[in-house]
Design a protein around this motif. Sequence first.
Motif, PDB file in Angstrom:
ATOM      1  N   LYS A 176       2.765  -4.676 -12.486  1.00 34.65           N
ATOM      2  CA  LYS A 176       4.033  -5.166 -12.129  1.00 34.65           C
ATOM      3  C   LYS A 176       4.942  -6.066 -12.876  1.00 34.65           C
ATOM      4  CE  LYS A 176       2.295  -4.250  -7.469  1.00 34.65           C
ATOM      5  NZ  LYS A 176       1.088  -4.887  -6.632  1.00 34.65           N
TER       6      LYS A 176
ATOM      7  N   ARG B  65       0.663   6.751  -6.553  1.00 39.97           N
ATOM      8  CA  ARG B  65      -0.335   7.904  -6.667  1.00 39.97           C
ATOM      9  C   ARG B  65       0.303   9.338  -6.579  1.00 39.97           C
ATOM     10  NH1 ARG B  65      -3.762   7.073  -2.988  1.00 39.97           N
ATOM     11  NH2 ARG B  65      -2.837   5.219  -1.961  1.00 39.97           N
TER      12      ARG B  65
ATOM     13  N   GLY C 234       4.784   1.004 -14.062  1.00 41.22           N
ATOM     14  CA  GLY C 234       3.431   1.406 -14.512  1.00 41.22           C
ATOM     15  C   GLY C 234       3.357   2.346 -15.675  1.00 41.22           C
TER      16      GLY C 234
ATOM     17  N   VAL D 280      -1.417   0.293 -13.907  1.00 40.28           N
ATOM     18  CA  VAL D 280      -0.078  -0.130 -12.835  1.00 40.28           C
ATOM     19  C   VAL D 280      -0.161  -1.544 -13.376  1.00 40.28           C
ATOM     20  CG1 VAL D 280       0.796  -0.499 -10.867  1.00 40.28           C
ATOM     21  CG2 VAL D 280      -0.202   1.625 -11.261  1.00 40.28           C
TER      22      VAL D 280
ATOM     23  N   ASP E 253       2.037   1.760  -3.548  1.00 41.46           N
ATOM     24  CA  ASP E 253       0.835   2.342  -4.410  1.00 41.46           C
ATOM     25  C   ASP E 253       0.692   3.717  -4.039  1.00 41.46           C
ATOM     26  OD1 ASP E 253      -1.471   2.096  -6.140  1.00 41.46           O
ATOM     27  OD2 ASP E 253      -2.589   2.616  -4.283  1.00 41.46           O
TER      28      ASP E 253
ATOM     29  N   GLU F 222       0.775  -1.237   0.034  1.00 40.72           N
ATOM     30  CA  GLU F 222       0.029  -0.041   0.133  1.00 40.72           C
ATOM     31  C   GLU F 222       0.779   1.130  -0.033  1.00 40.72           C
ATOM     32  OE1 GLU F 222      -3.261   0.569   2.851  1.00 40.72           O
ATOM     33  OE2 GLU F 222      -4.293  -1.191   1.878  1.00 40.72           O
TER      34      GLU F 222
ATOM     35  N   THR G   6       8.076  -8.058  -6.542  1.00 37.72           N
ATOM     36  CA  THR G   6       7.669  -6.879  -5.878  1.00 37.72           C
ATOM     37  C   THR G   6       8.781  -6.613  -4.899  1.00 37.72           C
ATOM     38  OG1 THR G   6       6.402  -8.319  -4.594  1.00 37.72           O
ATOM     39  CG2 THR G   6       5.151  -7.339  -6.107  1.00 37.72           C
TER      40      THR G   6
END
Length: 194
Positions: free
Chosen positions: A85, A71, A106, A83, A67, A64, A89
């Motif tokens: 991936k 953003r 992204g 986005v 993200d 999160e 990650t």
Amino acid sequence: MSSNQIKLYGGAIEVDLPERFKDVSSIREVPDSQEVYLDKDGFASVIFDILEHIGPSEAKDDLEALDFHFRGITDDTGDETMVHKVSSTEPKLDKMPNTKVLSLLGSLRSKEGARPRRANEADWTAILLALVRLPEKGTDIVITVNVPHVPSFHPENIDIGNEQFDEFVKDGLDVMEQVMATFDVKDWNLFVND
């Protein structure tokens, strides 16, 4: 790919970048929290940004937080974002293997017909983002490799959603891989933890 060792933030952080990337601060003002390098032979850029750590009150977990930072880059542009991936990650920093890192690829796409496109303007931009988490220092370091797709410069319109990359996006992935292999904090006093 010939590289130079770059000393960021007065030498507190070191990283290698291809020698074609030049320091933007020599031509325009850059915020103190950022270091920005531009490809003198194209349109790509690499941005290092020291930001406040996104903790549990803003994001329940590291994904999160990733993200949230993405953003922060893409919101308020008036563009549509998608986005996708790629790779792990959680890549590793070769010189800081115990440091938590997350990454994503992204794309930022212009809305169709939003306004006339200028010559040499990107119709979309690949955004390769790596998030270095330093909670003990109250810091997140966001590393972004931006690769704009300029129709007059790029012969193909590749859809990164299907992981079909043109040579320019592949080059951006190589630049990020080089950053992951060479990024190293030399002076931890750079980070002030209140």
